[in-house]
Design a protein around this motif. Structure first.
Motif, mmCIF file in Angstrom:
data_model
loop_
_atom_site.group_PDB
_atom_site.id
_atom_site.type_symbol
_atom_site.label_atom_id
_atom_site.label_comp_id
_atom_site.label_asym_id
_atom_site.label_seq_id
_atom_site.Cartn_x
_atom_site.Cartn_y
_atom_site.Cartn_z
ATOM 1 N N ASP A 136 13.072 3.460 -2.129
ATOM 2 C CA ASP A 136 13.257 4.820 -1.626
ATOM 3 C C ASP A 136 13.991 5.703 -2.624
ATOM 4 O OD1 ASP A 136 12.036 4.112 0.799
ATOM 5 O OD2 ASP A 136 13.934 3.542 1.717
ATOM 6 N N ALA A 137 14.045 5.289 -3.878
ATOM 7 C CA ALA A 137 14.768 6.057 -4.891
ATOM 8 C C ALA A 137 14.147 7.442 -5.049
ATOM 9 C CB ALA A 137 14.749 5.315 -6.220
ATOM 10 N N ASP A 138 14.994 8.417 -5.324
ATOM 11 C CA ASP A 138 14.508 9.776 -5.558
ATOM 12 C C ASP A 138 13.669 9.880 -6.826
ATOM 13 O OD1 ASP A 138 15.629 10.827 -3.260
ATOM 14 O OD2 ASP A 138 17.484 11.436 -4.273
ATOM 15 N N TYR A 178 0.846 -1.200 0.000
ATOM 16 C CA TYR A 178 0.000 0.000 0.000
ATOM 17 C C TYR A 178 0.879 1.246 0.000
ATOM 18 C CZ TYR A 178 -2.520 3.904 2.066
ATOM 19 O OH TYR A 178 -3.018 5.152 2.324
ATOM 20 N N LEU A 179 1.843 1.302 0.909
ATOM 21 C CA LEU A 179 2.686 2.497 1.014
ATOM 22 C C LEU A 179 3.552 2.675 -0.224
ATOM 23 C CD1 LEU A 179 3.324 4.916 2.701
ATOM 24 C CD2 LEU A 179 5.053 3.568 3.896
ATOM 25 N N LYS A 180 4.066 1.581 -0.776
ATOM 26 C CA LYS A 180 4.865 1.673 -2.002
ATOM 27 C C LYS A 180 3.995 2.187 -3.146
ATOM 28 C CE LYS A 180 8.177 -1.299 -3.668
ATOM 29 N NZ LYS A 180 8.653 -2.601 -4.198
ATOM 30 N N TRP A 195 2.195 9.275 -5.618
ATOM 31 C CA TRP A 195 2.586 10.657 -5.322
ATOM 32 C C TRP A 195 3.703 11.158 -6.232
ATOM 33 C CZ3 TRP A 195 2.989 8.639 0.279
ATOM 34 C CH2 TRP A 195 1.726 8.656 0.876
ATOM 35 N N HIS A 196 4.532 10.252 -6.736
ATOM 36 C CA HIS A 196 5.727 10.673 -7.461
ATOM 37 C C HIS A 196 5.716 10.358 -8.956
ATOM 38 C CE1 HIS A 196 7.145 10.615 -3.233
ATOM 39 N NE2 HIS A 196 7.667 11.762 -3.631
ATOM 40 N N MET A 242 7.972 1.914 -12.276
ATOM 41 C CA MET A 242 7.020 1.852 -11.168
ATOM 42 C C MET A 242 5.980 0.756 -11.421
ATOM 43 S SD MET A 242 6.076 5.825 -10.441
ATOM 44 C CE MET A 242 7.234 6.991 -9.757
ATOM 45 N N LEU A 243 5.397 0.806 -12.616
ATOM 46 C CA LEU A 243 4.348 -0.161 -12.952
ATOM 47 C C LEU A 243 4.896 -1.588 -12.953
ATOM 48 C CD1 LEU A 243 2.443 1.714 -15.820
ATOM 49 C CD2 LEU A 243 1.981 1.747 -13.357
#
Length: 176
Positions: A107-109, A43-45, A51-52, A116-117
């Protein structure tokens, strides 16, 4: 006057009555707690990527990841409540989640949208596999109620995998 109300036996402040044996309660609770931890971490990932995310497909990806995160979060409560119904105790803290979760952090910038997908697709696929393992454990202990819930959650995880796969297809191969 005679007491007409039967008093329930007390076996502990959090001991929920169940017909499942101690081994089943222990094994099923441990398996479901690990799944709940995985769901919280995923969920958090998913929210992190929501968000990014950036780029030309921002809106589509942003909305897709938000929808998937909501589904993951909703499942955690049902799993935790199932653990309690089985007579176990469930997650208590972020630290507890971190100790049990098998989902790797990112945690990558910066992460490209397609990365991501792909990462979330792989994570959801592994989650479905772990749910199948939990389902096998339910079969071993004859816990049809938890098995039934897991069947729905496996389907949901597979749907997330499918959507992430389709969303990440290159434009030139999307129609094939």
């Amino acid at each position: 006057m005679k007491d007409t109300v039967r008093k329930a036996p007390r076996s502990g402040p959090l001991r929920t009555p169940t017909s499942l044996g101690a081994e089943a309660r222990r094994d099923l609770s441990a398996s479901l707690n690990a799944l709940a931890a995985d769901l919280f971490a995923l969920y958090l990932k998913t929210k992190n990527f929501h968000w990014h995310v950036s780029g030309p497909h921002f809106r589509d990806y942003h909305l897709l990841l938000d929808e998937q995160a909501d589904q993951l979060f909703a499942t955690t409560d049902v799993i935790a409540e199932r653990v309690r119904k089985l007579g176990g105790t469930t997650l208590r803290s972020i630290g507890h989640i971190a100790r049990l979760s098998r989902v790797l952090d990112n945690d990558a910038d910066f992460v490209t949208p397609l990365d991501m997908l792909a990462e979330l697709r792989e994570d959801n696929g592994r989650l479905a596999d772990r749910m199948r393992e939990a389902h096998d454990l339910c079969d071993d202990h004859r816990d049809v109620a938890t098995a039934s819930l897991l069947e729905v959650w496996i389907d949901e995880a597979e749907r997330r995998v499918w959507f992430l796969f389709e969303a990440a297809k290159p434009a030139e191969s999307a129609g094939r």
